[in-house]
Design an enzyme around this catalytic site. Sequence first.
Site, PDB file in Angstrom:
ATOM      1  N   GLU A  95      70.798  71.665  61.559  1.00 51.34           N
ATOM      2  CA  GLU A  95      69.514  70.950  61.595  1.00 51.34           C
ATOM      3  C   GLU A  95      69.461  69.798  60.610  1.00 51.34           C
ATOM      4  O   GLU A  95      70.040  69.875  59.529  1.00 51.34           O
ATOM      5  CB  GLU A  95      68.382  71.911  61.181  1.00 51.34           C
ATOM      6  CG  GLU A  95      68.130  73.000  62.165  1.00 51.34           C
ATOM      7  CD  GLU A  95      67.044  73.959  61.670  1.00 51.34           C
ATOM      8  OE1 GLU A  95      66.070  73.511  61.051  1.00 51.34           O
ATOM      9  OE2 GLU A  95      67.206  75.164  61.913  1.00 51.34           O
ATOM     10  N   CYS A 108      66.972  64.620  55.567  1.00 49.61           N
ATOM     11  CA  CYS A 108      67.414  65.867  54.941  1.00 49.61           C
ATOM     12  C   CYS A 108      68.506  66.472  55.818  1.00 49.61           C
ATOM     13  O   CYS A 108      68.285  66.720  57.001  1.00 49.61           O
ATOM     14  CB  CYS A 108      66.214  66.808  54.839  1.00 49.61           C
ATOM     15  SG  CYS A 108      66.635  68.432  54.227  1.00 49.61           S
ATOM     16  N   CYS A 115      74.207  80.261  55.276  1.00 45.32           N
ATOM     17  CA  CYS A 115      74.328  80.157  53.823  1.00 45.32           C
ATOM     18  C   CYS A 115      74.639  81.537  53.268  1.00 45.32           C
ATOM     19  O   CYS A 115      74.206  82.538  53.829  1.00 45.32           O
ATOM     20  CB  CYS A 115      73.004  79.659  53.243  1.00 45.32           C
ATOM     21  SG  CYS A 115      73.051  79.372  51.464  1.00 45.32           S
ATOM     22  N   CYS A 119      69.006  83.799  48.960  1.00 46.11           N
ATOM     23  CA  CYS A 119      67.665  83.700  48.344  1.00 46.11           C
ATOM     24  C   CYS A 119      66.645  84.405  49.249  1.00 46.11           C
ATOM     25  O   CYS A 119      66.656  84.209  50.474  1.00 46.11           O
ATOM     26  CB  CYS A 119      67.258  82.243  48.147  1.00 46.11           C
ATOM     27  SG  CYS A 119      68.398  81.334  47.079  1.00 46.11           S
ATOM     28  N   CYS A 122      64.283  82.367  51.799  1.00 48.19           N
ATOM     29  CA  CYS A 122      64.868  81.253  52.565  1.00 48.19           C
ATOM     30  C   CYS A 122      65.341  81.669  53.959  1.00 48.19           C
ATOM     31  O   CYS A 122      66.103  82.624  54.104  1.00 48.19           O
ATOM     32  CB  CYS A 122      66.030  80.667  51.769  1.00 48.19           C
ATOM     33  SG  CYS A 122      66.839  79.308  52.601  1.00 48.19           S
ATOM     34  N   GLY A 162      72.319  75.489  53.992  1.00 47.30           N
ATOM     35  CA  GLY A 162      73.575  75.618  53.248  1.00 47.30           C
ATOM     36  C   GLY A 162      73.454  75.268  51.781  1.00 47.30           C
ATOM     37  O   GLY A 162      72.465  74.691  51.343  1.00 47.30           O
ATOM     38  N   GLU A 163      74.466  75.649  51.042  1.00 46.59           N
ATOM     39  CA  GLU A 163      74.530  75.356  49.603  1.00 46.59           C
ATOM     40  C   GLU A 163      75.631  74.311  49.401  1.00 46.59           C
ATOM     41  O   GLU A 163      76.824  74.623  49.520  1.00 46.59           O
ATOM     42  CB  GLU A 163      74.823  76.661  48.839  1.00 46.59           C
ATOM     43  CG  GLU A 163      75.221  76.488  47.386  1.00 46.59           C
ATOM     44  CD  GLU A 163      74.279  75.611  46.577  1.00 46.59           C
ATOM     45  OE1 GLU A 163      73.062  75.838  46.582  1.00 46.59           O
ATOM     46  OE2 GLU A 163      74.777  74.668  45.926  1.00 46.59           O
ATOM     47  N   SER A 194      70.768  69.129  46.309  1.00 44.86           N
ATOM     48  CA  SER A 194      69.997  70.269  45.824  1.00 44.86           C
ATOM     49  C   SER A 194      70.861  71.519  45.767  1.00 44.86           C
ATOM     50  O   SER A 194      71.569  71.837  46.722  1.00 44.86           O
ATOM     51  CB  SER A 194      68.813  70.495  46.769  1.00 44.86           C
ATOM     52  OG  SER A 194      68.062  71.600  46.350  1.00 44.86           O
ATOM     53  N   SER A 217      67.170  74.200  42.276  1.00 47.64           N
ATOM     54  CA  SER A 217      66.172  75.123  42.810  1.00 47.64           C
ATOM     55  C   SER A 217      65.967  76.219  41.775  1.00 47.64           C
ATOM     56  O   SER A 217      66.763  77.148  41.684  1.00 47.64           O
ATOM     57  CB  SER A 217      66.675  75.718  44.121  1.00 47.64           C
ATOM     58  OG  SER A 217      66.897  74.672  45.036  1.00 47.64           O
ATOM     59  N   LEU A 218      64.931  76.088  40.996  1.00 46.73           N
ATOM     60  CA  LEU A 218      64.736  77.010  39.869  1.00 46.73           C
ATOM     61  C   LEU A 218      63.869  78.201  40.285  1.00 46.73           C
ATOM     62  O   LEU A 218      64.283  79.350  40.165  1.00 46.73           O
ATOM     63  CB  LEU A 218      64.110  76.228  38.699  1.00 46.73           C
ATOM     64  CG  LEU A 218      64.091  76.941  37.352  1.00 46.73           C
ATOM     65  CD1 LEU A 218      65.482  77.334  36.887  1.00 46.73           C
ATOM     66  CD2 LEU A 218      63.418  76.050  36.293  1.00 46.73           C
ATOM     67  N   CYS A 336      63.330  74.072  56.667  1.00 47.93           N
ATOM     68  CA  CYS A 336      64.746  74.292  56.978  1.00 47.93           C
ATOM     69  C   CYS A 336      65.016  75.617  57.643  1.00 47.93           C
ATOM     70  O   CYS A 336      64.446  76.626  57.298  1.00 47.93           O
ATOM     71  CB  CYS A 336      65.581  74.350  55.711  1.00 47.93           C
ATOM     72  SG  CYS A 336      65.300  73.056  54.614  1.00 47.93           S
TER      73      CYS A 336
END
Length: 347
Positions: A95, A108, A115, A119, A122, A162-163, A194, A217-218, A336
Site C-alpha cells: 500500500e 507514504c 512486518c 507492535c 498496528c 513494514g519496518e 520512520s 515511533s516512541l 496503514c
Amino acid sequence: MKTIAIDIKSMTIPELEALLTGMGQPRFRAKQLFSWMHDKRVLSFDEMKNLPASLREQLKRDCTLTAFTTERRLCSQTDGTIKYLYRLGDGEYVESVLMRYEHGISLCISTQVGCRMGCSFCASTKAGFVRHLTPSEILEQVYAAGRDTGERISSIVLMGIGEPLDNFDNVLRFLELVAAPEGLNLSHRHISLSTCGLVNRIYELADMDLQITLSISLHATNDETRDAIMPVNHKWKIGELLKACRYYTDKTHRRISYEYSLISGVNDSPQQAVELAALLKGSLCHVNLIPVNYVEEAGYEKSSRQRIYQFQKVLCDRGVNATVRRTLGADIDAACGQLRRQALRSS
Ligand code: SAH
C-alpha cells in the site's frame, strides 16, 4: 533450468555499466537505460527508443522491469488523499498513501510485505511478515503515484507497511536511487524514515550522515508501557533508544521527529505527558501526536480531543515542540495496512 530475471530497476549506474558491457554494449548505454527507467519512468523496454532493438530483446529476456497492478485506488472526497493497493509480481500486496498539504504532495510508502515488529496497535503486523520489498518495489510506488496523478511528489515518508530499518540494505539502495540526479532527483531533505527503534541501525544511519529526517515511533514514556505495546523495547530500552537519537542529531544536526500515538487509558495521561517532556527536554526534536487508529484485534480506543490537546499543552508548556497530526483520508480508511488486510481476508 530457468534463470532468475535480473531486477535492473534496483541497479545503480555503475552496476548497469558492468551488466551492459558484459553483454558487449558500450558503457554509455547504462545511462540511457537508467534514464528510461528513472527519469522518463517508462514501463516497457519497447519504449526505450534509443536502445538497439537487439538489446531491448535481450533485456526483455533476461531482466524484469518492476511494475505493479493497481488492485484498488480510493480517493477521499473530503481532502483528496489517495490510497493505493498494488499487487506485486508474486501476487503479494502493498500500500501507498498520497496526501495533499499546503507545501505539496507527500507520499507514504511501504518497505516490506507485512512486518515482524509486532507492535500491538498496528494493523500491518497482524498478518505477520512475508518478505522484504526490493529497492525497485519501494521506488516504483513513487513512480506509480506520479504517473497516476501527473503531479510532482514533493516529499516521501517511509511510514507505510513494514519496518524500514529491518530492510536496511534495500532501503539504503532506494534512498540512493531516488536521489540520483539522472533519475527522480529527490533530495534526501524531503524524505522521512520512520522506525520503531532498531538502535544498531540508527547508529549506522547516523554515521552515513544522510540528510533524511528520522522519525522515531516512541508511543510510551516508560519501559513498562513500551514493553507492553512494542516488543522491540525488550531488546532496546527507551534510554538506549534516546541515546542513539542524541548521537544521530549530534552527527547530522537534523531534528528528530517523535511519533506518539495516543491510546486512551494506556499512554495519554497528563502525568505521562510530563514524563515525555522530561525525556525529550533539551533535544532537537518535534513531537507528532497521533490519535490512535482503530485496529480490530487491538481494541484500543482513541483518546478524546480534550485529552489530546491537554497532552500537547503539557509538552509545549515545558518547552517541547508538539503538534497534533491532522487526520487525512478518514472516509477511505487511509491508515496503514488496512487495505492489504481487507484484500487478504477476502481472498
Ligand atoms: N515500522 C515503522 C514505520 C511504519 S508504521 C515504525 O514503526 O515507525 C508508521 C507509524 O504509524 C509508526 O509511528 C507507527 O507506530 C504508527 N502506527 C501504527 N499503527 C497505528 C495505529 N493503529 N494508530 C496510530 N498510529 C499507528
